[in-house]
Design a protein around this motif. Structure first.
Motif, mmCIF file in Angstrom:
data_model
loop_
_atom_site.group_PDB
_atom_site.id
_atom_site.type_symbol
_atom_site.label_atom_id
_atom_site.label_comp_id
_atom_site.label_asym_id
_atom_site.label_seq_id
_atom_site.Cartn_x
_atom_site.Cartn_y
_atom_site.Cartn_z
ATOM 1 N N ARG A 723 0.844 -1.201 0.000
ATOM 2 C CA ARG A 723 0.000 0.000 0.000
ATOM 3 C C ARG A 723 0.879 1.251 0.000
ATOM 4 N N ASP A 724 1.926 1.224 0.852
ATOM 5 C CA ASP A 724 2.824 2.374 0.912
ATOM 6 C C ASP A 724 3.528 2.586 -0.427
ATOM 7 N N ARG A 725 3.887 1.467 -1.060
ATOM 8 C CA ARG A 725 4.557 1.606 -2.366
ATOM 9 C C ARG A 725 3.616 2.253 -3.388
ATOM 10 N N LEU A 726 2.336 1.857 -3.320
ATOM 11 C CA LEU A 726 1.354 2.442 -4.245
ATOM 12 C C LEU A 726 1.219 3.943 -4.020
ATOM 13 N N ILE A 727 1.127 4.323 -2.742
ATOM 14 C CA ILE A 727 1.003 5.753 -2.410
ATOM 15 C C ILE A 727 2.230 6.506 -2.920
ATOM 16 N N LEU A 728 3.425 5.897 -2.633
ATOM 17 C CA LEU A 728 4.664 6.562 -3.053
ATOM 18 C C LEU A 728 4.698 6.737 -4.572
ATOM 19 N N LYS A 729 4.346 5.670 -5.242
ATOM 20 C CA LYS A 729 4.418 5.695 -6.715
ATOM 21 C C LYS A 729 3.513 6.798 -7.269
ATOM 22 N N SER A 730 2.267 6.860 -6.745
ATOM 23 C CA SER A 730 1.348 7.866 -7.288
ATOM 24 C C SER A 730 1.805 9.272 -6.908
ATOM 25 N N THR A 731 2.413 9.412 -5.700
ATOM 26 C CA THR A 731 2.922 10.728 -5.291
ATOM 27 C C THR A 731 4.058 11.159 -6.211
ATOM 28 N N VAL A 732 4.975 10.216 -6.457
ATOM 29 C CA VAL A 732 6.116 10.526 -7.321
ATOM 30 C C VAL A 732 5.628 10.959 -8.711
ATOM 31 N N ASP A 733 4.679 10.178 -9.249
ATOM 32 C CA ASP A 733 4.167 10.488 -10.594
ATOM 33 C C ASP A 733 3.506 11.860 -10.631
ATOM 34 N N LEU A 734 2.735 12.130 -9.566
ATOM 35 C CA LEU A 734 2.039 13.423 -9.527
ATOM 36 C C LEU A 734 3.018 14.585 -9.443
ATOM 37 N N ALA A 735 4.050 14.431 -8.566
ATOM 38 C CA ALA A 735 5.063 15.486 -8.407
ATOM 39 C C ALA A 735 5.806 15.709 -9.733
ATOM 40 N N HIS A 736 6.124 14.603 -10.378
ATOM 41 C CA HIS A 736 6.791 14.734 -11.682
ATOM 42 C C HIS A 736 5.890 15.474 -12.654
ATOM 43 N N GLY A 737 4.600 15.139 -12.592
ATOM 44 C CA GLY A 737 3.634 15.806 -13.471
ATOM 45 C C GLY A 737 3.596 17.306 -13.230
ATOM 46 N N LEU A 738 3.877 17.713 -11.967
ATOM 47 C CA LEU A 738 3.873 19.135 -11.625
ATOM 48 C C LEU A 738 5.252 19.752 -11.818
ATOM 49 N N GLY A 739 6.163 18.966 -12.357
ATOM 50 C CA GLY A 739 7.491 19.488 -12.649
ATOM 51 C C GLY A 739 8.410 19.521 -11.439
ATOM 52 N N MET A 740 8.100 18.765 -10.422
ATOM 53 C CA MET A 740 8.957 18.761 -9.232
ATOM 54 C C MET A 740 9.854 17.530 -9.252
ATOM 55 N N SER A 741 11.058 17.686 -8.697
ATOM 56 C CA SER A 741 11.861 16.494 -8.492
ATOM 57 C C SER A 741 11.521 15.955 -7.097
ATOM 58 N N VAL A 742 11.708 14.646 -6.927
ATOM 59 C CA VAL A 742 11.270 14.024 -5.677
ATOM 60 C C VAL A 742 12.478 13.533 -4.866
ATOM 61 N N VAL A 743 12.513 13.949 -3.575
ATOM 62 C CA VAL A 743 13.571 13.522 -2.664
ATOM 63 C C VAL A 743 12.950 12.580 -1.621
ATOM 64 N N ALA A 744 13.611 11.438 -1.415
ATOM 65 C CA ALA A 744 13.161 10.557 -0.327
ATOM 66 C C ALA A 744 14.063 10.801 0.878
ATOM 67 N N GLU A 745 13.461 11.100 2.026
ATOM 68 C CA GLU A 745 14.213 11.452 3.238
ATOM 69 C C GLU A 745 14.381 10.258 4.181
ATOM 70 N N GLY A 746 15.457 10.296 4.937
ATOM 71 C CA GLY A 746 15.628 9.309 6.023
ATOM 72 C C GLY A 746 15.817 7.890 5.526
ATOM 73 N N VAL A 747 16.522 7.727 4.422
ATOM 74 C CA VAL A 747 16.718 6.386 3.870
ATOM 75 C C VAL A 747 17.968 5.766 4.508
ATOM 76 N N GLU A 748 17.778 4.623 5.150
ATOM 77 C CA GLU A 748 18.891 4.060 5.918
ATOM 78 C C GLU A 748 19.484 2.799 5.310
ATOM 79 N N THR A 749 18.795 2.197 4.340
ATOM 80 C CA THR A 749 19.326 0.925 3.824
ATOM 81 C C THR A 749 19.428 0.912 2.307
ATOM 82 N N GLU A 750 20.252 0.000 1.878
ATOM 83 C CA GLU A 750 20.451 -0.174 0.447
ATOM 84 C C GLU A 750 19.167 -0.679 -0.223
ATOM 85 N N GLU A 751 18.468 -1.597 0.483
ATOM 86 C CA GLU A 751 17.220 -2.133 -0.079
ATOM 87 C C GLU A 751 16.224 -1.020 -0.328
ATOM 88 N N LEU A 752 16.118 -0.158 0.669
ATOM 89 C CA LEU A 752 15.154 0.933 0.543
ATOM 90 C C LEU A 752 15.568 1.865 -0.592
#
Ligand code: C2E
Ligand code: CA
Ligand code: CA
Length: 814
Positions: A723-752
């Protein structure tokens, strides 16, 4: 516990209560005759087992049906008795005893002949006395004794022939002299006994082994003289029609044989004495005392069966042996009843005990579950709270320290080596920590934090302990994995009574958090550092001085581009190293600065500092965008706006302002105007903490921001939650659509990192890339990453994206 008449009785009185009840029941059963059938059956068994032959010193002459037929009349002519006496004495009989009624006269001639025969053998003939109620029906009718008519009595011995009959109609015992009788009873007279009272007849002698002759044969002189010579002869009726039969434990026996058996009992020393009911009950008490159930679980069901089997054997066999070796007849029925009742009681007690044991075991299991982490079986936070609570309950002013030990980059380690190995490392670490005198054991607060309590530590003692902990061996071997971990320590010290256990653990955790945030190995909690309201206000008055003294500085956290691994921007984060309090977290002082109006001074200083540092970086050939956090409160401040535009306008530095979404939503109009002004001055705009509050993409459209920073809280579960991945994906797509670049904060692992890269995030910021660094370290980091990370990035990214686990599995220094 049992409640009787409103009173509660303890275990002892419960025992007493049931034991008494049982004894009362047994007494009643015994005295009421309720147990008689059982007693008889058992007596029968005993008689069979102690079975003996008759002594052959006594012969019965039966007035049987053959004799009656031959005589043709009853009562028959008494002259027949005269002949029989003569024949018997002539054959050598020592005594001829009659169980026949001679109390009424018959034909005078016959009576005379019988009298003459008796007189011919003075003292050798025994005649019968009968005790009889004068009237059967009346209750208190006198009992009289019928004796033989006087002519017969003269030279004869007299004996009473009454046998005592029990209420159930059975003959069991025999009176040596029946009460009310003038003479001893028949068996006593012929056996020559006069002492003693009553005894139980030994039916162990089979009455069929007593020698017997038919009266008819004796009369005819046609009999085996050896059966008479030197013996006692009893003459009595056995013909059924004469009705002289009695019920006995050995079946129906004619009266004459009962006298015979009584005689055998007397001369064989087998006049059985039954135990007095009182004595019998006393014996029941002894049995009860031996079988008293124990509540402590001393008796398992198995043992209970053993004990009772043993007791039953003793109760059954004991009386048989006793009766075989002595003339004592012990009725085991009440003992058996006692045992039965105690067995039922004992079983009940044991079953109850088992039930209690099962419940206790279940409770212990539940308690264990509640107090332990399921994956490591280490005691958990609740267990630690209990240890602290118990320590303070035992000694209210005990000095208690809680030490928290955090495994750095634990999630990453777990990602690489797997849950089981990561847990095994934690368990081994807990074992190593035990050596530091943990009170009540080392506990686990979270997946990466262990904690333990220590009593009797002063502040210096605690500092020493932390120093020793810093030297702890941090290499662990689990299977083929050799794992190095890095530990950070937190601690809080408190004297009992002042603080809730919970609060002490919170403080130790807060100390660990500040160690993590400040890059310290270990931090001891102190009120000043972590802040009480008064202290925090004081802090604000010191802020200007701190800035002037250089106690407040900027650290920079790199933001890495996922496309090529290049660091193009950094976020400036405030660090305050207080002279007395040590590291003070921005999460503590920024909100206070906002509330007290100090935030403007701080932010203006930050911008100035960033501009200076930007110039330094540029000199070093590093053209980085510096992102600054701008409080929502400052957006409405026109003076601040003017000041910023003034500072930035001339510098030509590349800056970015991070503004939280909440700040924008709270004052949309002002925000829009301010942001437009900053953008016009060449400052990029980033929406910070997106997803942590009221996220509304409709505002994003209006703001014309350059960058959207997705909050750590939204990012952290991306691996686990579809569910979180779906939310993230749609947020990223929407931000890109608005011409924004997307930063993910607080990433601690390689997997993430790889997951977020796949989801389309443009920039990664977090400990996996780097912690916030002071300027000098930032420079070398960027330098290094330019050569290492970005050059190898295309390959590395491929690995990361394909989630190749082998690559980092060997020995990772985490
Ligand atoms: P923020 O703007 O969301 O900053 C990111 C925070 O996340 C920083 O905490 C940073 O150290 C931390 N962080 C970065 N990477 C990771 C990671 O991988 N894992 C985890 N768990 N945390 C990570 P920090 O430095 O304690 O700052 C806390 C907050 O204080 C910042 O949150 C920001 O809102 C505020 N702040 C810091 N410096 C300033 C400042 O100069 N001005 C203003 N107005 N606010 C500031
Ligand atoms: Ca920020
Ligand atoms: Ca943020």
């Amino acid at each position: 516990m049992i409640t009787v008449a409103g009173r509660e009785f303890g275990v002892r009185s419960v025992n007493l209560f049931w034991a008494t009840l049982i004894i009362v029941v047994v007494s009643m059963a015994l005295l009421s005759g309720f147990l008689r059938p059982v007693s008889d059956a058992l007596a029968g068994v005993r008689f069979r087992l102690t079975d003996r032959e008759a002594s052959q010193t006594l012969t019965v002459v039966e007035i049987d049906s053959r004799s009656l037929q031959a005589a043709g009349a009853w009562p028959w002519d008494r002259q027949r008795y005269a002949t029989a006496i003569d024949n018997l004495v002539e054959a050598g009989a020592t005594l001829v005893a009659f169980d026949v009624d001679f109390s009424a006269p018959s034909q005078t001639a016959a009576d005379a002949e019988l009298a003459a025969a008796v007189s011919r053998h003075p003292g050798q003939v025994v005649l019968a006395n009968f005790l009889q109620k004068e009237s059967y029906g009346s209750r208190d009718s006198a009992v009289g004794e019928n004796t033989p008519i006087p002519s017969l009595r003269q030279d004869a011995l007299l004996a009473s022939v009454n046998v005592p009959v029990d209420v159930d109609g059975k003959v069991r015992s025999y009176d040596v002299t029946p009460s009310g009788a003038s003479q001893p009873s028949l068996a006593a007279v012929v056996a020559g006994r006069s002492g003693g009272t009553s005894f139980d007849i030994d039916f162990g002698v089979d009455h069929r082994t007593i020698s017997h002759l038919s009266f008819e044969d004796v009369l005819a002189g046609d009999f085996d003289r050896t059966l008479v010579s030197g013996r006692v002869v009893l003459i009595g009726a056995t013909a059924v029609e004469l009705g002289d039969e009695f019920a006995t434990p050995a079946g129906l026996i004619p009266g004459v044989y009962i006298h015979g058996l009584a005689y055998e009992s007397l001369i064989g020393g087998r006049a059985l004495v039954g135990l007095h009911p009182g004595l019998l009950l006393a014996l029941c008490l002894v049995v009860g005392a031996l079988l008293l159930p124990r509540r402590d679980g001393g008796a398992s069901l198995h043992r209970l069966v053993q004990v009772h089997a043993l007791a039953a054997a003793a109760i059954l066999i004991g009386p048989v042996v006793l009766q075989a070796v002595s003339p004592i007849s012990l009725n085991p029925a009440p003992l058996m009843l006692t045992q039965l009742l105690f067995a039922i009681w004992g079983t009940r007690v044991e079953l109850e005990r088992r039930e209690r044991a099962i419940v206790a075991e279940r409770e212990a299991g539940l308690l264990h579950l509640a107090m332990h982490e399921p994956e490591t079986e280490l005691p958990n936070r609740r267990a630690l709270l209990k240890i602290i609570g118990d320590t303070w309950a035992a000694s209210s002013d005990a000095e208690l320290a809680v030490i928290t030990v955090g495994v750095e980059r634990h999630a990453e380690m777990r990602g690489v080596v797997g849950y089981n190995v990561a847990n095994a490392v934690l368990v081994q670490l807990a074992a190593r920590l035990e050596a530091f005198g943990a009170t009540g054991g080392v506990t686990q607060l979270s997946s990466s934090v262990l904690a333990f309590a220590r009593t009797d530590l002063s502040a210096t003692g605690l500092a020493e302990l932390l120093t020793r902990l810093k030297g702890l061996e941090t290499n662990f071997v689990v299977g083929d994995h050799s794992i190095d971990i890095f530990l950070r320590l937190g601690a809080a010290l408190e004297r009992g009574g002042q603080l809730e256990s919970e609060a002490l653990v919170e403080r130790a955790t807060a100390a660990l958090n500040s160690a993590r945030a400040s890059d310290d190995r270990g931090v001891v909690y102190d009120d000043d550092g972590q802040g009480t309201p008064e202290n925090n206000l004081a802090l604000m008055s010191e802020m200007r001085e701190a800035i002037a003294a250089g106690d407040i500085s900027l650290h920079y956290q790199p933001k890495m581009s996922t496309a090529d691994g290049v660091i193009r921007s950094v976020e400036a984060l405030c660090r305050w190293r207080h002279a007395e309090r040590g590291f003070v977290s921005p999460d503590l002082f920024i909100p206070i600065a906002e509330d007290t109006g100090q935030i403007r001074v701080l932010t203006e200083w930050s911008i100035a500092q960033a501009l200076t540092d930007h110039a330094v970086l540029r000199l070093g050939g590093q053209d980085l965008v510096i992102a600054l956090n701008i409080s929502g409160r400052l957006l409405a401040d026109q003076a601040f706006q003017a000041r910023v535009l003034d500072m930035v306008g001339t510098s030509g530095a590349a800056l970015c302002f991070e503004i939280t979404e909440t700040a924008v939503i709270q004052q949309p109009g002002l925000a829009k105007q301010a942001l437009a002004a900053f953008r016009a001055a060449g400052i990029k705009i980033s929406i910070d903490d997106y997803g942590s509050g009221l996220s509304s993409l409709s505002y994003l459209k209006m703001l014309n921001a350059d960058e959207l920073k997705i909050d750590r809280s939204l990012v952290v579960d991306a691996l686990d939650s579809q569910r979180d991945r779906l939310i993230l994906k749609s947020t990223v797509d929407l931000a890109h659509g608005l011409g924004m670049s997307v930063v993910a904060e607080g990433v601690e692992t390689e997997e993430l990192t790889s997951c977020l890269t796949l989801l389309g995030c443009d920039v990664i910021q977090g400990y996996w890339v780097s912690r916030p660094l002071p300027l000098a370290k930032l420079q070398s980091f960027v330098e290094h990453s330019r050569s290492a990370l970005s050059e190898s990035w295309p390959d590395h990214k491929a690995d990361v994206v394909s989630l190749n686990p082998e690559r980092s599995k060997q020995s990772l220094a985490l």
